[in-house]
Design an enzyme around this catalytic site. Structure first.
Site, PDB file in Angstrom:
ATOM      1  N   LEU A  57       0.858  -1.184   0.000  1.00  0.00           N
ATOM      2  CA  LEU A  57       0.000   0.000   0.000  1.00  0.00           C
ATOM      3  C   LEU A  57       0.892   1.230   0.000  1.00  0.00           C
ATOM      4  O   LEU A  57       1.997   1.206   0.543  1.00  0.00           O
ATOM      5  CB  LEU A  57      -0.893   0.025   1.250  1.00  0.00           C
ATOM      6  CG  LEU A  57      -1.901  -1.109   1.424  1.00  0.00           C
ATOM      7  CD1 LEU A  57      -2.660  -0.929   2.745  1.00  0.00           C
ATOM      8  CD2 LEU A  57      -2.868  -1.194   0.258  1.00  0.00           C
ATOM      9  N   ASP A  58       0.386   2.310  -0.582  1.00  0.00           N
ATOM     10  CA  ASP A  58       1.096   3.578  -0.489  1.00  0.00           C
ATOM     11  C   ASP A  58       1.331   3.920   0.978  1.00  0.00           C
ATOM     12  O   ASP A  58       0.550   3.518   1.857  1.00  0.00           O
ATOM     13  CB  ASP A  58       0.275   4.705  -1.119  1.00  0.00           C
ATOM     14  CG  ASP A  58       0.103   4.545  -2.618  1.00  0.00           C
ATOM     15  OD1 ASP A  58       0.905   3.818  -3.219  1.00  0.00           O
ATOM     16  OD2 ASP A  58      -0.825   5.161  -3.166  1.00  0.00           O
ATOM     17  N   ARG A  59       2.377   4.659   1.225  1.00  0.00           N
ATOM     18  CA  ARG A  59       2.706   5.055   2.588  1.00  0.00           C
ATOM     19  C   ARG A  59       1.507   5.665   3.322  1.00  0.00           C
ATOM     20  O   ARG A  59       1.244   5.367   4.487  1.00  0.00           O
ATOM     21  CB  ARG A  59       3.852   6.057   2.556  1.00  0.00           C
ATOM     22  CG  ARG A  59       4.225   6.620   3.909  1.00  0.00           C
ATOM     23  CD  ARG A  59       5.365   7.593   3.789  1.00  0.00           C
ATOM     24  NE  ARG A  59       5.807   8.046   5.103  1.00  0.00           N
ATOM     25  CZ  ARG A  59       7.006   8.531   5.361  1.00  0.00           C
ATOM     26  NH1 ARG A  59       7.888   8.631   4.392  1.00  0.00           N
ATOM     27  NH2 ARG A  59       7.335   8.921   6.568  1.00  0.00           N
ATOM     28  N   THR A  61      -1.654   5.269   2.821  1.00  0.00           N
ATOM     29  CA  THR A  61      -2.847   4.429   2.843  1.00  0.00           C
ATOM     30  C   THR A  61      -2.771   3.439   3.998  1.00  0.00           C
ATOM     31  O   THR A  61      -1.718   2.850   4.254  1.00  0.00           O
ATOM     32  CB  THR A  61      -2.995   3.662   1.519  1.00  0.00           C
ATOM     33  OG1 THR A  61      -2.986   4.577   0.428  1.00  0.00           O
ATOM     34  CG2 THR A  61      -4.290   2.869   1.480  1.00  0.00           C
ATOM     35  N   ARG A 160      -6.215   6.719  -6.556  1.00  0.00           N
ATOM     36  CA  ARG A 160      -5.981   8.159  -6.437  1.00  0.00           C
ATOM     37  C   ARG A 160      -6.005   8.842  -7.799  1.00  0.00           C
ATOM     38  O   ARG A 160      -6.604   9.911  -7.977  1.00  0.00           O
ATOM     39  CB  ARG A 160      -4.639   8.399  -5.759  1.00  0.00           C
ATOM     40  CG  ARG A 160      -4.554   7.809  -4.367  1.00  0.00           C
ATOM     41  CD  ARG A 160      -3.126   7.652  -3.886  1.00  0.00           C
ATOM     42  NE  ARG A 160      -2.433   8.942  -3.787  1.00  0.00           N
ATOM     43  CZ  ARG A 160      -1.191   9.061  -3.356  1.00  0.00           C
ATOM     44  NH1 ARG A 160      -0.498   7.987  -2.976  1.00  0.00           N
ATOM     45  NH2 ARG A 160      -0.622  10.253  -3.291  1.00  0.00           N
TER      46      ARG A 160
END
Length: 237
Positions: A57-59, A61, A160
């Site tokens: 996951l993105d940082r 998220t 996003r």
């Protein structure tokens, strides 16, 4: 590094699903910039075992991340993800009121250094709407929506960027979002990006049974819902 243990949503001797906190990087990379606190390191210490991240996951998220405890299980689960035989549902708060149900099929590149565009598909379901009596640009009020986002593919920052593509920017997204709305939420005490990997369903590689995991929202995401007078998504989905 935090002493707070990572929340475990499912675990056995083969694999686990954990609830990643927002703001924690998955592992060391060129973007680490001298940091020494990573999800992978924490999980190795917590489980006292070698850990394989099946996806990331993105940082910014939070939510469900699937891990494996041995190479064979990691390989099997990796193939499951590649074949798209997995259900991933995210919660997102965006600006505006999108349609109730729709699919975005809009190709995306792979991020910095990867200019080739590939097919990217996300299914969206609007769970709730809210309106704040605060002017926004040419509008007399500010509208927001809680969305269930289900990516069919797994491209770089897919949800996003798809929300940006339809001008329903994700709140708190400093890269692809709308600065005016981001600032409005920061003034209310909500400083995180409002994207949460809510539910994950996959087939267990050893037993062939369906595993379902659901990650609770953190305090700040819940605060954003409270500010918008939106009830828990458990009662909406």
């Amino acid at each position: 590094m935090s002493d707070e243990p990572i929340e475990v949503l499912f675990s056995d001797e083969y694999c686990a699903v954990i609830n990643k906190p927002a703001g924690l990087m998955a592992h060391a990379s060129s973007l680490s910039r001298g940091e020494d606190d990573f999800l992978l390191h924490r999980l190795r210490d917590q489980f006292q075992s070698k850990v394989h991240l099946i996806h990331r996951l993105d940082r910014a998220t939070s939510g469900c991340v699937l891990i494996a405890f041995n190479a064979e299980t990691a390989s099997a689960l990796g193939k499951t993800f590649m074949s798209r035989d997995v259900q991933k549902d995210y919660l997102a708060i965006c600006r505006g009121w999108p349609e109730e149900n729709f699919t975005i099929d809009y190709a995306l590149d792979g991020g910095p250094g990867k200019p080739e565009k590939k097919s990217a598909v996300t299914e969206f379901k609007r769970l709730a709407t809210a309106e704040r009596d605060v002017p926004s640009a040419a509008h007399e009020s500010s509208r927001y929506a809680l969305m269930q986002c289900s990516p069919i593919t797994g491209r770089f920052r897919q949800i996003r960027r798809h929300l940006k593509h339809i001008s329903h920017h994700l709140i708190g997204d400093t890269s692809h979002g709308d600065g005016r709305h981001n600032r409005a939420f920061r003034m209310l005490g909500v400083h995180r990006m409002l994207l949460h990997a809510w539910r994950l369903e996959f087939t267990h590689p050893a037993f062939g049974v369906a595993i379902e995991a659901e990650a609770p929202m953190d305090r700040e995401f819940s605060k954003a819902l409270d500010l918008l007078n939106i009830t828990s998504p458990h009662n909406l989905a």
